[in-house]
Write a protein that holds these residues in place. Structure first.
Motif, PDB file in Angstrom:
ATOM      1  N   THR A 171       0.829  -1.210   0.000  1.00 21.67           N
ATOM      2  CA  THR A 171       0.000   0.000   0.000  1.00 21.67           C
ATOM      3  C   THR A 171       0.859   1.253   0.000  1.00 21.67           C
ATOM      4  OG1 THR A 171      -1.715  -1.196   1.222  1.00 21.67           O
ATOM      5  CG2 THR A 171      -1.842   1.207   1.222  1.00 21.67           C
ATOM      6  N   GLY A 172       1.946   1.220   0.765  1.00 25.17           N
ATOM      7  CA  GLY A 172       2.854   2.360   0.758  1.00 25.17           C
ATOM      8  C   GLY A 172       3.459   2.604  -0.608  1.00 25.17           C
ATOM      9  N   LEU A 173       3.774   1.518  -1.321  1.00 26.78           N
ATOM     10  CA  LEU A 173       4.312   1.672  -2.674  1.00 26.78           C
ATOM     11  C   LEU A 173       3.282   2.307  -3.596  1.00 26.78           C
ATOM     12  CD1 LEU A 173       6.659   1.157  -4.601  1.00 26.78           C
ATOM     13  CD2 LEU A 173       5.734  -1.141  -5.010  1.00 26.78           C
ATOM     14  N   LEU A 174       2.012   1.898  -3.447  1.00 25.04           N
ATOM     15  CA  LEU A 174       0.949   2.514  -4.250  1.00 25.04           C
ATOM     16  C   LEU A 174       0.840   4.004  -3.956  1.00 25.04           C
ATOM     17  CD1 LEU A 174      -1.570   2.593  -6.036  1.00 25.04           C
ATOM     18  CD2 LEU A 174      -2.876   1.712  -4.096  1.00 25.04           C
ATOM     19  N   LEU A 175       0.882   4.375  -2.692  1.00 24.74           N
ATOM     20  CA  LEU A 175       0.786   5.790  -2.341  1.00 24.74           C
ATOM     21  C   LEU A 175       1.989   6.564  -2.867  1.00 24.74           C
ATOM     22  CD1 LEU A 175      -0.527   5.475   1.326  1.00 24.74           C
ATOM     23  CD2 LEU A 175      -1.831   6.042  -0.732  1.00 24.74           C
ATOM     24  N   ALA A 176       3.169   5.924  -2.810  1.00 23.11           N
ATOM     25  CA  ALA A 176       4.360   6.592  -3.324  1.00 23.11           C
ATOM     26  C   ALA A 176       4.242   6.852  -4.820  1.00 23.11           C
ATOM     27  CB  ALA A 176       5.598   5.751  -3.011  1.00 23.11           C
ATOM     28  N   VAL A 177       3.731   5.842  -5.541  1.00 23.20           N
ATOM     29  CA  VAL A 177       3.567   6.017  -6.989  1.00 23.20           C
ATOM     30  C   VAL A 177       2.524   7.101  -7.271  1.00 23.20           C
ATOM     31  CG1 VAL A 177       2.790   4.885  -9.091  1.00 23.20           C
ATOM     32  CG2 VAL A 177       4.278   3.675  -7.522  1.00 23.20           C
ATOM     33  N   PHE A 206       3.176  -9.786  -2.769  1.00 28.19           N
ATOM     34  CA  PHE A 206       4.234  -9.520  -3.745  1.00 28.19           C
ATOM     35  C   PHE A 206       3.653  -9.305  -5.137  1.00 28.19           C
ATOM     36  CE2 PHE A 206       8.295  -9.625  -1.817  1.00 28.19           C
ATOM     37  CZ  PHE A 206       8.204 -10.437  -0.689  1.00 28.19           C
ATOM     38  N   ILE A 207       2.488  -9.919  -5.388  1.00 24.45           N
ATOM     39  CA  ILE A 207       1.831  -9.682  -6.675  1.00 24.45           C
ATOM     40  C   ILE A 207       1.486  -8.207  -6.817  1.00 24.45           C
ATOM     41  CG2 ILE A 207      -0.229 -10.192  -8.037  1.00 24.45           C
ATOM     42  CD1 ILE A 207      -0.231 -12.965  -6.872  1.00 24.45           C
ATOM     43  N   ARG A 208       1.010  -7.593  -5.741  1.00 22.22           N
ATOM     44  CA  ARG A 208       0.704  -6.159  -5.789  1.00 22.22           C
ATOM     45  C   ARG A 208       1.966  -5.350  -6.076  1.00 22.22           C
ATOM     46  NH1 ARG A 208      -2.256  -4.511  -0.440  1.00 22.22           N
ATOM     47  NH2 ARG A 208      -2.186  -2.510  -1.558  1.00 22.22           N
ATOM     48  N   VAL A 209       3.052  -5.721  -5.397  1.00 22.44           N
ATOM     49  CA  VAL A 209       4.315  -5.003  -5.624  1.00 22.44           C
ATOM     50  C   VAL A 209       4.770  -5.183  -7.069  1.00 22.44           C
ATOM     51  CG1 VAL A 209       6.741  -4.864  -4.955  1.00 22.44           C
ATOM     52  CG2 VAL A 209       4.975  -5.237  -3.208  1.00 22.44           C
ATOM     53  N   ASN A 210       4.710  -6.434  -7.543  1.00 20.39           N
ATOM     54  CA  ASN A 210       5.119  -6.690  -8.927  1.00 20.39           C
ATOM     55  C   ASN A 210       4.212  -5.973  -9.908  1.00 20.39           C
ATOM     56  OD1 ASN A 210       7.160  -8.349  -8.008  1.00 20.39           O
ATOM     57  ND2 ASN A 210       5.961 -10.223  -8.209  1.00 20.39           N
ATOM     58  N   MET A 261       0.121   2.869 -10.905  1.00 16.38           N
ATOM     59  CA  MET A 261      -1.083   2.911 -10.064  1.00 16.38           C
ATOM     60  C   MET A 261      -2.146   1.941 -10.581  1.00 16.38           C
ATOM     61  SD  MET A 261      -1.692   6.885  -8.962  1.00 16.38           S
ATOM     62  CE  MET A 261      -1.845   7.475 -10.653  1.00 16.38           C
ATOM     63  N   VAL A 262      -2.330   1.907 -11.890  1.00 17.39           N
ATOM     64  CA  VAL A 262      -3.323   1.007 -12.463  1.00 17.39           C
ATOM     65  C   VAL A 262      -2.970  -0.441 -12.148  1.00 17.39           C
ATOM     66  CG1 VAL A 262      -4.340   0.164 -14.613  1.00 17.39           C
ATOM     67  CG2 VAL A 262      -3.957   2.614 -14.290  1.00 17.39           C
ATOM     68  N   GLY A 263      -1.694  -0.800 -12.346  1.00 19.72           N
ATOM     69  CA  GLY A 263      -1.280  -2.155 -12.036  1.00 19.72           C
ATOM     70  C   GLY A 263      -1.446  -2.489 -10.572  1.00 19.72           C
ATOM     71  N   ALA A 264      -1.099  -1.553  -9.694  1.00 19.53           N
ATOM     72  CA  ALA A 264      -1.218  -1.788  -8.254  1.00 19.53           C
ATOM     73  C   ALA A 264      -2.675  -1.972  -7.857  1.00 19.53           C
ATOM     74  CB  ALA A 264      -0.593  -0.629  -7.491  1.00 19.53           C
ATOM     75  N   LEU A 265      -3.556  -1.106  -8.369  1.00 16.78           N
ATOM     76  CA  LEU A 265      -4.975  -1.211  -8.018  1.00 16.78           C
ATOM     77  C   LEU A 265      -5.599  -2.489  -8.571  1.00 16.78           C
ATOM     78  CD1 LEU A 265      -6.073   2.500  -8.559  1.00 16.78           C
ATOM     79  CD2 LEU A 265      -5.847   1.308  -6.374  1.00 16.78           C
ATOM     80  N   ALA A 266      -5.228  -2.853  -9.793  1.00 15.65           N
ATOM     81  CA  ALA A 266      -5.787  -4.076 -10.380  1.00 15.65           C
ATOM     82  C   ALA A 266      -5.367  -5.301  -9.582  1.00 15.65           C
ATOM     83  CB  ALA A 266      -5.341  -4.206 -11.836  1.00 15.65           C
ATOM     84  N   ASP A 267      -4.088  -5.355  -9.198  1.00  9.04           N
ATOM     85  CA  ASP A 267      -3.626  -6.509  -8.427  1.00  9.04           C
ATOM     86  C   ASP A 267      -4.151  -6.473  -7.002  1.00  9.04           C
ATOM     87  OD1 ASP A 267      -2.294  -7.662 -10.520  1.00  9.04           O
ATOM     88  OD2 ASP A 267      -0.413  -6.635 -10.118  1.00  9.04           O
ATOM     89  N   TRP A 268      -4.353  -5.279  -6.436  1.00  4.37           N
ATOM     90  CA  TRP A 268      -4.990  -5.197  -5.121  1.00  4.37           C
ATOM     91  C   TRP A 268      -6.391  -5.793  -5.179  1.00  4.37           C
ATOM     92  CZ3 TRP A 268      -9.557  -2.491  -4.317  1.00  4.37           C
ATOM     93  CH2 TRP A 268     -10.032  -2.484  -3.000  1.00  4.37           C
TER      94      TRP A 268
END
Length: 427
Positions: free
Chosen positions: A30-36, A402-406, A66-73
């Motif tokens: 989640t922190g990585l998503l916010l950073a992006v 890790f899928i979210r991170v990837n 962001m799109v990738g992070a949200l989709a994997d989330w």
């Protein structure tokens, strides 16, 4: 693992430790998503402020991240619960389908029902490698194995349809060829050829053939020159020009043929050297080579060649398998006898065979666990849905994060690549 406190079993303590690991990974993803998202906002601000073209690249990468992070989330969350509490179809998969998914709980199976170490230990006690080696070392057993292998090979090759083989082999070759970029290897090979002068014989041949063609087709050259001349020029002038062009062209080719140090030859060397470098490092050249490779592989002639080669190989192998005195069967029998003797005398080989057999057995046990036992299904069926979800998430949730991170990283890279490509294409 730390000692479990009173009232808490070691299994429960392990589950709690796993849940803490899941929570840490959730926080990181989640922190990585916010950073992006922050990078995206800053990049868009910088772009609006006229910071330069770099801001567009950064914004595109951050936006795709962001799109990738949200989709994997969404995908990861949908396994265990309904995202944001919304009744979206095909979400909360584990709680609603725990009976079906219970048989897939690998960690639960490993801890409670099936253990790879137990399988390995029992197979190791049997000593299969030693027994198998002694059995294969006997000639009558080697003959039997050879005959069975030949029959199986002949049967398999006979029942295979050409269309199926063409599809499978063609797809395998295409997939393997597409998976590996050939331009850098071609560039390295071409560079070595040029360095060692291997291309000079080809240049010599081209020069000789060009000279002979000009000598034989001089009229054609002059007609081509005069035919392209303006209509208002006198014909004798056109003829003179054509003759001059022909003589100069013939002189140039003759000199290039007879002079190893001709400047044109040096130009060819430089061109090939530069082309080799482009094959190794120029993205546009490498992309063109990849497109050409794909076009060649997709041509019907190439697929027909694969089919023709398969028919020849199949006929040869079937004939060899049917003949008891064929080189194929004799070599197979000798190899089986040799393998048996080596397995009997060589401790290292015996240990390798035992390891391979143990790995295969463990693979079967862990892969086909549904067929091995129904106890897992019955046990999980008695669990509470929420308990099942928590247990599964504790075991695999950290890896799923890790899928979210990837997804964030891969999405950013893909967005940057697409944005870059669109800028290049758009000029």
């Amino acid at each position: 693992m730390p000692k479990a406190p009173p009232g808490l079993t070691s299994s429960a303590l392990a589950d709690e430790e796993r849940r803490r690991g899941v929570r840490r990974m959730k926080t990181f993803a989640t922190g990585l998503l916010l950073a992006v998202a922050l990078v995206y906002a800053l990049a868009k601000w910088a772009q609006a402020a006229g910071a330069g073209a770099w801001a567009g690249f950064v914004a595109a990468a951050a936006e795709a991240g962001m799109v990738g992070a949200l989709a994997d989330w969404f995908a990861v969350t949908a396994l265990f619960r309904r995202p944001l509490g919304l009744p979206i179809p095909h979400t909360a998969i584990i709680p609603t389908k725990k009976d079906q998914l219970g048989v897939s709980l690998g960690e639960f199976v490993g801890e409670n029902f099936l253990s790879g170490e137990v399988v390995r230990r029992r197979l190791r006690a049997v000593g299969i490698g030693s027994r198998l080696g002694a059995w294969l070392a006997r000639p009558e057993h080697a003959d039997r194995v050879t005959a069975e292998l030949a029959a199986a090979l002949r049967g398999a090759l006979t029942v295979l349809r050409d269309s199926d083989v063409r599809a499978v082999v063609g797809e395998a070759i295409t997939r393997r060829a597409n998976a590996q970029e050939i331009a850098p290897a071609l560039g390295s090979a071409l560079e070595q050829i040029v360095t060692k002068g291997g291309h000079r014989k080809v240049v010599d041949l081209v020069c000789v053939r060009a000279h002979d063609w000009l000598v034989t087709h001089g009229d054609s050259v002059m007609q081509a020159v005069t035919g392209g001349a303006p209509g208002w020029t006198p014909r004798f002038v056109d003829r003179k020009v054509g003759e001059r062009v022909y003589r100069e062209l013939l002189r140039f080719v003759t000199e290039m043929r007879d002079m190893p140090d001709h400047p044109a030859r040096g130009a060819v060397d430089r061109f090939l050297t530069d082309f080799a470098g482009d094959l190794r490092s120029d993205p546009d050249t490498r992309a063109r080579v990849e497109r050409l490779k794909s076009e060649v592989l997709d041509r019907g002639e190439v697929q027909d060649l694969i089919t023709s080669a398969w028919n020849s190989v199949r006929a040869m192998v079937v004939a060899a398998a049917e003949d008891e005195r064929s080189e194929l069967r004799l070599r197979a029998r000798a190899a089986i006898l040799s393998l048996g003797a080596r397995m009997t005398a060589d401790d290292r080989l015996r240990a390798k065979v035992d390891g391979w057999l143990e790995d295969a057995a463990v693979h079967v046990v862990t892969t086909y666990q549904d067929e091995i036992t129904s106890l897992i299904t019955e046990t999980v069926a008695g669990w509470d849905a929420e308990q099942t979800s928590r247990k599964v998430e504790a075991h695999i949730g950290r890896d799923l994060q890790f899928i979210r991170v990837n997804g964030t990283v891969v999405g950013a890279l893909a967005g940057l690549l697409i944005y870059t490509a669109s800028r290049l294409v758009g000029g």
